[in-house]
Design a protein around this motif. Structure first.
Motif, PDB file in Angstrom:
ATOM      1  N   LEU A 156       0.833  -1.206   0.000  1.00 11.62           N
ATOM      2  CA  LEU A 156       0.000   0.000   0.000  1.00 11.62           C
ATOM      3  C   LEU A 156       0.868   1.257   0.000  1.00 11.62           C
ATOM      4  CD1 LEU A 156      -3.007   1.040   0.338  1.00 11.62           C
ATOM      5  CD2 LEU A 156      -2.456   1.194   2.768  1.00 11.62           C
ATOM      6  N   ALA A 157       1.881   1.294   0.847  1.00  9.70           N
ATOM      7  CA  ALA A 157       2.772   2.453   0.924  1.00  9.70           C
ATOM      8  C   ALA A 157       3.556   2.646  -0.373  1.00  9.70           C
ATOM      9  CB  ALA A 157       3.729   2.297   2.104  1.00  9.70           C
ATOM     10  N   VAL A 158       4.074   1.564  -0.934  1.00  7.82           N
ATOM     11  CA  VAL A 158       4.839   1.649  -2.178  1.00  7.82           C
ATOM     12  C   VAL A 158       3.935   2.112  -3.324  1.00  7.82           C
ATOM     13  CG1 VAL A 158       6.070   0.276  -3.909  1.00  7.82           C
ATOM     14  CG2 VAL A 158       6.622   0.019  -1.492  1.00  7.82           C
ATOM     15  N   MET A 159       2.706   1.591  -3.362  1.00 10.39           N
ATOM     16  CA  MET A 159       1.778   1.977  -4.422  1.00 10.39           C
ATOM     17  C   MET A 159       1.519   3.480  -4.395  1.00 10.39           C
ATOM     18  SD  MET A 159      -2.171   0.854  -5.130  1.00 10.39           S
ATOM     19  CE  MET A 159      -2.931   2.072  -4.055  1.00 10.39           C
ATOM     20  N   TRP A 160       1.188   4.028  -3.217  1.00 11.01           N
ATOM     21  CA  TRP A 160       0.881   5.459  -3.144  1.00 11.01           C
ATOM     22  C   TRP A 160       2.120   6.315  -3.366  1.00 11.01           C
ATOM     23  CZ3 TRP A 160      -3.474   7.321  -4.278  1.00 11.01           C
ATOM     24  CH2 TRP A 160      -4.638   6.601  -4.025  1.00 11.01           C
ATOM     25  N   SER A 161       3.269   5.855  -2.917  1.00 10.97           N
ATOM     26  CA  SER A 161       4.503   6.589  -3.150  1.00 10.97           C
ATOM     27  C   SER A 161       4.803   6.679  -4.646  1.00 10.97           C
ATOM     28  CB  SER A 161       5.651   5.903  -2.423  1.00 10.97           C
ATOM     29  OG  SER A 161       6.862   6.514  -2.727  1.00 10.97           O
ATOM     30  N   THR A 162       4.639   5.567  -5.332  1.00 13.78           N
ATOM     31  CA  THR A 162       4.892   5.522  -6.775  1.00 13.78           C
ATOM     32  C   THR A 162       3.879   6.357  -7.540  1.00 13.78           C
ATOM     33  OG1 THR A 162       5.805   3.305  -6.530  1.00 13.78           O
ATOM     34  CG2 THR A 162       5.183   3.972  -8.743  1.00 13.78           C
ATOM     35  N   LEU A 163       2.604   6.255  -7.153  1.00 17.89           N
ATOM     36  CA  LEU A 163       1.569   7.016  -7.848  1.00 17.89           C
ATOM     37  C   LEU A 163       1.767   8.517  -7.714  1.00 17.89           C
ATOM     38  CD1 LEU A 163      -1.633   4.942  -7.000  1.00 17.89           C
ATOM     39  CD2 LEU A 163      -0.485   5.127  -9.222  1.00 17.89           C
ATOM     40  N   SER A 164       2.237   8.968  -6.564  1.00 19.76           N
ATOM     41  CA  SER A 164       2.419  10.406  -6.385  1.00 19.76           C
ATOM     42  C   SER A 164       3.751  10.890  -6.947  1.00 19.76           C
ATOM     43  CB  SER A 164       2.295  10.788  -4.912  1.00 19.76           C
ATOM     44  OG  SER A 164       3.349  10.259  -4.161  1.00 19.76           O
ATOM     45  N   HIS A 165       4.629   9.979  -7.303  1.00 18.75           N
ATOM     46  CA  HIS A 165       5.909  10.388  -7.881  1.00 18.75           C
ATOM     47  C   HIS A 165       5.838  10.510  -9.399  1.00 18.75           C
ATOM     48  CE1 HIS A 165      10.160  10.973  -8.382  1.00 18.75           C
ATOM     49  NE2 HIS A 165      10.239   9.918  -9.165  1.00 18.75           N
ATOM     50  N   ARG A 166       5.084   9.639 -10.041  1.00 16.86           N
ATOM     51  CA  ARG A 166       4.987   9.667 -11.504  1.00 16.86           C
ATOM     52  C   ARG A 166       3.666  10.313 -11.905  1.00 16.86           C
ATOM     53  NH1 ARG A 166       8.136   7.833 -14.966  1.00 16.86           N
ATOM     54  NH2 ARG A 166       9.922   6.593 -14.451  1.00 16.86           N
ATOM     55  N   ILE A 167       3.749  11.487 -12.482  1.00 12.02           N
ATOM     56  CA  ILE A 167       2.576  12.220 -12.923  1.00 12.02           C
ATOM     57  C   ILE A 167       2.605  12.278 -14.449  1.00 12.02           C
ATOM     58  CG2 ILE A 167       1.306  14.398 -12.765  1.00 12.02           C
ATOM     59  CD1 ILE A 167       1.616  12.824 -10.085  1.00 12.02           C
ATOM     60  N   LEU A 168       1.549  11.772 -15.047  1.00  9.77           N
ATOM     61  CA  LEU A 168       1.458  11.682 -16.511  1.00  9.77           C
ATOM     62  C   LEU A 168       2.663  10.935 -17.090  1.00  9.77           C
ATOM     63  CD1 LEU A 168       0.130  15.242 -17.435  1.00  9.77           C
ATOM     64  CD2 LEU A 168      -1.183  13.149 -17.105  1.00  9.77           C
ATOM     65  N   GLY A 169       3.141   9.957 -16.360  1.00 12.12           N
ATOM     66  CA  GLY A 169       4.244   9.127 -16.825  1.00 12.12           C
ATOM     67  C   GLY A 169       5.616   9.733 -16.638  1.00 12.12           C
ATOM     68  N   ALA A 170       5.684  10.931 -16.069  1.00 12.47           N
ATOM     69  CA  ALA A 170       6.975  11.588 -15.883  1.00 12.47           C
ATOM     70  C   ALA A 170       7.285  11.695 -14.393  1.00 12.47           C
ATOM     71  CB  ALA A 170       6.950  12.986 -16.503  1.00 12.47           C
ATOM     72  N   PRO A 171       8.513  11.392 -14.008  1.00 10.35           N
ATOM     73  CA  PRO A 171       8.880  11.571 -12.595  1.00 10.35           C
ATOM     74  C   PRO A 171       8.735  13.038 -12.208  1.00 10.35           C
ATOM     75  CG  PRO A 171      10.589  10.387 -13.793  1.00 10.35           C
ATOM     76  CD  PRO A 171       9.612  10.878 -14.803  1.00 10.35           C
ATOM     77  N   PHE A 172       8.149  13.277 -11.039  1.00  6.11           N
ATOM     78  CA  PHE A 172       7.850  14.655 -10.649  1.00  6.11           C
ATOM     79  C   PHE A 172       9.111  15.482 -10.415  1.00  6.11           C
ATOM     80  CE2 PHE A 172       6.161  18.093  -7.989  1.00  6.11           C
ATOM     81  CZ  PHE A 172       5.135  18.508  -8.821  1.00  6.11           C
ATOM     82  N   ASP A 173      10.222  14.852 -10.125  1.00  9.21           N
ATOM     83  CA  ASP A 173      11.455  15.626  -9.935  1.00  9.21           C
ATOM     84  C   ASP A 173      11.872  16.332 -11.223  1.00  9.21           C
ATOM     85  OD1 ASP A 173      14.035  13.742 -10.980  1.00  9.21           O
ATOM     86  OD2 ASP A 173      12.196  12.663 -10.467  1.00  9.21           O
ATOM     87  N   MET A 174      11.372  15.845 -12.372  1.00 10.72           N
ATOM     88  CA  MET A 174      11.667  16.520 -13.642  1.00 10.72           C
ATOM     89  C   MET A 174      11.011  17.900 -13.694  1.00 10.72           C
ATOM     90  SD  MET A 174      11.532  13.553 -16.550  1.00 10.72           S
ATOM     91  CE  MET A 174      12.141  14.635 -17.837  1.00 10.72           C
ATOM     92  N   VAL A 175       9.870  18.057 -13.022  1.00 10.37           N
ATOM     93  CA  VAL A 175       9.215  19.367 -12.970  1.00 10.37           C
ATOM     94  C   VAL A 175      10.100  20.352 -12.214  1.00 10.37           C
ATOM     95  CG1 VAL A 175       7.196  20.628 -12.116  1.00 10.37           C
ATOM     96  CG2 VAL A 175       6.901  18.369 -13.139  1.00 10.37           C
ATOM     97  N   HIS A 176      10.624  19.921 -11.071  1.00 11.18           N
ATOM     98  CA  HIS A 176      11.515  20.786 -10.297  1.00 11.18           C
ATOM     99  C   HIS A 176      12.769  21.141 -11.092  1.00 11.18           C
ATOM    100  CE1 HIS A 176       9.087  20.484  -6.750  1.00 11.18           C
ATOM    101  NE2 HIS A 176       9.194  19.165  -6.725  1.00 11.18           N
ATOM    102  N   ARG A 177      13.319  20.147 -11.773  1.00  3.71           N
ATOM    103  CA  ARG A 177      14.530  20.385 -12.559  1.00  3.71           C
ATOM    104  C   ARG A 177      14.247  21.352 -13.711  1.00  3.71           C
ATOM    105  NH1 ARG A 177      15.793  15.342 -14.419  1.00  3.71           N
ATOM    106  NH2 ARG A 177      16.181  14.764 -12.277  1.00  3.71           N
ATOM    107  N   ALA A 178      13.100  21.177 -14.371  1.00  2.20           N
ATOM    108  CA  ALA A 178      12.756  22.064 -15.483  1.00  2.20           C
ATOM    109  C   ALA A 178      12.538  23.493 -15.000  1.00  2.20           C
ATOM    110  CB  ALA A 178      11.507  21.545 -16.194  1.00  2.20           C
ATOM    111  N   ARG A 179      11.877  23.657 -13.858  1.00  2.00           N
ATOM    112  CA  ARG A 179      11.658  24.999 -13.300  1.00  2.00           C
ATOM    113  C   ARG A 179      12.982  25.662 -12.906  1.00  2.00           C
ATOM    114  NH1 ARG A 179       6.379  24.131  -9.553  1.00  2.00           N
ATOM    115  NH2 ARG A 179       4.887  25.024 -11.005  1.00  2.00           N
TER     116      ARG A 179
END
Length: 175
Positions: free
Chosen positions: A25-48
């Motif tokens: 359950l924890a891994v599922m929610w962690s993964t779901l909140s990390h990948r948004i539209l198939g892209a790792p969310f850290d890419m948003v921070h890096r792009a900004r």
């Protein structure tokens, strides 16, 4: 306690009293909140932060994933929706009407997952319609992530409450 007893306790099929269920359950929610539209969310921070190639990479990755998602929806969306509704209905019936704990546990994993898919599809549709790039894309992805995290908090709480309810042996059909 012998090794056999320890192993059989770890592999116990009573879902809500099994450590592996809660890890999943924890891994599922962690993964779901990390990948948004198939892209790792850290890419948003890096792009900004850095701009340039990081922005182009994020735009390309999201564009590819959004196009893939919309192709699947257009070509097989109705069939997939029907299959998902059947599967969820069967799990809910087996779990909450017939009292099968494993079906309840799977339902409490899969139902919120289906809501996350809907949130992602709505965001993908919005990104596609607005041809979002740059700051508009970041905002759409951040909103999508926030909604997924909010849904995760709600369903982790609901699952924990239901799990405690089951573990106290006062569940449906007398536990």
């Amino acid at each position: 306690m012998s090794l056999f007893e320890t192993l059989s306790e770890m592999i116990d099929l009573r879902s809500f009293s099994n450590l592996w269920y809660w890890i999943a359950l924890a891994v599922m929610w962690s993964t779901l909140s990390h990948r948004i539209l198939g892209a790792p969310f850290d890419m948003v921070h890096r792009a900004r932060k850095y701009g340039g190639q990081a922005v182009q990479d994020l735009d390309d990755l999201v564009r590819i994933n959004v196009n893939r998602m919309m192709f699947v929806v257009r070509s097989a969306g109705v069939w997939l929706l029907g299959l998902a509704c059947f599967f969820l209905s069967a799990l809910a019936t087996l779990g909450f009407v017939l009292g099968m704990e494993i079906a309840q546990a799977v339902f409490l994993l899969v139902f919120p997952l289906s809501l996350v898919v809907l949130i992602n599809l709505m965001t993908a549709q919005k990104v596609l319609q607005n041809e979002a790039q740059g700051e508009d894309l970041y905002k759409a992805m951040t909103t999508c992530r926030f909604l997924i995290q909010l849904l995760g908090m709600i369903f982790i709480f609901v699952t924990a409450l239901w799990g405690m309810y089951q573990n106290l042996n006062i569940g449906p059909l007398g536990g």
